[in-house]
Design an enzyme around this catalytic site. Structure first.
Site, PDB file in Angstrom:
ATOM      1  N   ASN A  10       0.862  -1.185   0.000  1.00 43.38           N
ATOM      2  CA  ASN A  10       0.000   0.000   0.000  1.00 43.38           C
ATOM      3  C   ASN A  10       0.898   1.234   0.000  1.00 43.38           C
ATOM      4  OD1 ASN A  10      -1.831   2.019   0.486  1.00 43.38           O
ATOM      5  ND2 ASN A  10      -2.235   1.454   2.624  1.00 43.38           N
ATOM      6  N   TRP A  11       0.945   1.899  -1.138  1.00 44.76           N
ATOM      7  CA  TRP A  11       1.859   3.036  -1.285  1.00 44.76           C
ATOM      8  C   TRP A  11       1.286   4.321  -0.685  1.00 44.76           C
ATOM      9  CZ3 TRP A  11       4.138   2.502  -6.966  1.00 44.76           C
ATOM     10  CH2 TRP A  11       4.851   1.303  -7.039  1.00 44.76           C
ATOM     11  N   LYS A  12       0.057   4.269  -0.214  1.00 39.76           N
ATOM     12  CA  LYS A  12      -0.582   5.442   0.409  1.00 39.76           C
ATOM     13  C   LYS A  12      -0.413   6.678  -0.487  1.00 39.76           C
ATOM     14  CE  LYS A  12       0.305   3.402   4.866  1.00 39.76           C
ATOM     15  NZ  LYS A  12       0.137   3.518   6.293  1.00 39.76           N
ATOM     16  N   HIS A  96      -9.503   0.830   4.940  1.00 39.53           N
ATOM     17  CA  HIS A  96      -8.216   1.011   5.623  1.00 39.53           C
ATOM     18  C   HIS A  96      -8.426   1.920   6.839  1.00 39.53           C
ATOM     19  CE1 HIS A  96      -4.107   2.296   6.410  1.00 39.53           C
ATOM     20  NE2 HIS A  96      -3.727   1.208   5.754  1.00 39.53           N
ATOM     21  N   GLU A  98      -6.836   4.323   7.972  1.00 37.76           N
ATOM     22  CA  GLU A  98      -6.651   5.762   7.735  1.00 37.76           C
ATOM     23  C   GLU A  98      -7.921   6.370   7.139  1.00 37.76           C
ATOM     24  OE1 GLU A  98      -2.972   5.466   5.569  1.00 37.76           O
ATOM     25  OE2 GLU A  98      -1.988   4.824   7.419  1.00 37.76           O
ATOM     26  N   GLU A 168      -5.396  -5.302  10.618  1.00 34.45           N
ATOM     27  CA  GLU A 168      -4.404  -4.256  10.831  1.00 34.45           C
ATOM     28  C   GLU A 168      -4.683  -3.538  12.155  1.00 34.45           C
ATOM     29  OE1 GLU A 168      -2.477  -3.051   6.881  1.00 34.45           O
ATOM     30  OE2 GLU A 168      -4.186  -1.750   7.198  1.00 34.45           O
ATOM     31  N   GLY A 174       2.247   2.089  10.685  1.00 30.28           N
ATOM     32  CA  GLY A 174       3.158   3.217  10.504  1.00 30.28           C
ATOM     33  C   GLY A 174       3.853   3.649  11.784  1.00 30.28           C
ATOM     34  N   SER A 213       3.358  -2.342  10.338  1.00 31.71           N
ATOM     35  CA  SER A 213       4.819  -2.317  10.467  1.00 31.71           C
ATOM     36  C   SER A 213       5.468  -3.654  10.114  1.00 31.71           C
ATOM     37  CB  SER A 213       5.224  -1.865  11.879  1.00 31.71           C
ATOM     38  OG  SER A 213       4.741  -0.555  12.133  1.00 31.71           O
ATOM     39  N   GLY A 234       2.713  -1.248   4.301  1.00 28.93           N
ATOM     40  CA  GLY A 234       2.752   0.176   3.989  1.00 28.93           C
ATOM     41  C   GLY A 234       4.178   0.631   3.727  1.00 28.93           C
ATOM     42  N   GLY A 235       4.802   1.225   4.742  1.00 29.74           N
ATOM     43  CA  GLY A 235       6.123   1.844   4.607  1.00 29.74           C
ATOM     44  C   GLY A 235       7.148   0.994   3.874  1.00 29.74           C
TER      45      GLY A 235
HETATM   46  C1  PEP Z   1      -0.767  -0.062   5.905  1.00 33.90           C
HETATM   47  O1  PEP Z   1      -0.702   1.026   5.347  1.00 33.90           O
HETATM   48  O2  PEP Z   1      -1.723  -0.791   5.662  1.00 33.90           O
HETATM   49  C2  PEP Z   1       0.294  -0.447   6.829  1.00 33.90           C
HETATM   50  C3  PEP Z   1       0.187  -1.584   7.443  1.00 33.90           C
HETATM   51  O3  PEP Z   1       1.347   0.440   6.986  1.00 33.90           O
HETATM   52  P1  PEP Z   1       2.768   0.125   7.675  1.00 33.90           P
HETATM   53  O4  PEP Z   1       3.267  -1.173   7.088  1.00 33.90           O
HETATM   54  O5  PEP Z   1       3.625   1.285   7.324  1.00 33.90           O
HETATM   55  O6  PEP Z   1       2.538  -0.013   9.152  1.00 33.90           O
END
Ligand code: PEP
Length: 250
Positions: A10-12, A96, A98, A168, A174, A213, A234-235
């Site tokens: 997920n590049w957000k 998600h 966010e 999640e 994040g 993470s 994500g990251g």
């Molecule tokens: C996400 O955006 O779904 C996520 C899990 O981010 P991260 O891996 O950065 O915690």
């Protein structure tokens, strides 16, 4: 029951079209043919068409990060599942945390969006997860149950075979704080038991990703758990090398 592992990046809200193409190409060139794992990336809306074209014929799929529940009409600013399909998406992330947190997305909206995705031939990745406050108050399972009930309302067994769930925990997204493999597995097993109540034996076929993470150094342990069938990343998905090491984690 063997479920094919599924890893989605997920590049957000990151990367221009040119930067997205560069990263997608690096992943495509390094990953080669995939046998025992399914992989997708979710760039920003504006890069989807170009990235999907670049990945045509490769083993990488493309996902939208959200979709609207109507296919078209007077909905300024929205992007429908129908349009995601049109630009070459195979999947769409829905609900998600966010979006739930910053855009007040409800379980009802998640349900409408999931149905829109299915109606348009997209495979939904439906996210659920508790906040730190809810976990501390012992409300994790209750919260997950509510999200599953609301988000998956009126889905048939056939629909459910097309859905991936992503657990999640909000406190791990994040933040660099990861759920321990045991904490994650406990919730994944709970999700599967609720799915079994609702959808019977189909529950054994539904993939449940972990997200929060995930990094190259913790992926193998997390993905080695019985009910963890992949990761929503994500990251770490913004760096080709890290993402590849998560895909290959064993
Ligand atoms: C996400 O955006 O779904 C996520 C899990 O981010 P991260 O891996 O950065 O915690």
């Amino acid at each position: 029951m063997s479920r094919t592992r599924f890893v989605c990046g997920n590049w957000k809200l990151h990367k221009t079209v040119a930067e997205s193409l560069e990263l997608a190409t690096a992943i495509k060139n390094a990953v080669g043919p995939l046998r025992d794992v399914e992989v997708a990336i979710a760039p920003v809306f504006t890069a989807l068409h170009a990235v999907a074209k670049r990945l045509e014929g490769s083993s990488l799929g493309v996902a939208g990060q959200d979709c609207f529940w109507e296919d078209q009409g007077a909905w300024t600013g929205e992007v429908s599942a129908k349009l995601l399909k049109d630009v070459g998406c195979k999947y769409v992330i829905i609900g998600h945390s966010e979006r739930r947190q910053h855009f007040t997305e409800t379980d009802h909206a998640v349900n409408l969006k999931t149905k829109a995705a299915l109606r348009n031939g997209l495979l939904p990745i439906v996210c659920v997860g508790e906040t730190e406050k809810e976990r501390d108050a012992g409300e994790t399972f209750g919260r997950i149950e509510t999200q599953l009930e609301g988000g998956l309302r009126e889905l048939s067994n056939d629909d459910m075979l097309k859905v991936t769930l992503a657990y999640e925990p909000v406190w791990a997204i994040g933040t660099g704080r990861t759920a321990t493999p045991a904490q994650a597995e406990e919730v994944h097993a709970y999700i599967r038991s609720r799915l079994s109540d609702k959808f019977g034996s189909v529950a054994e076929k539904v993939r449940i990703q972990y997200g929060g993470s995930v990094k190259p150094d913790n992926a193998a342990l997390l993905l080695g758990q019985t009910d963890i069938d992949g990761a929503l990343v994500g990251g770490a998905s913004l760096k080709a090398e890290d993402f590849l090491n998560i895909i290959k984690a064993r």
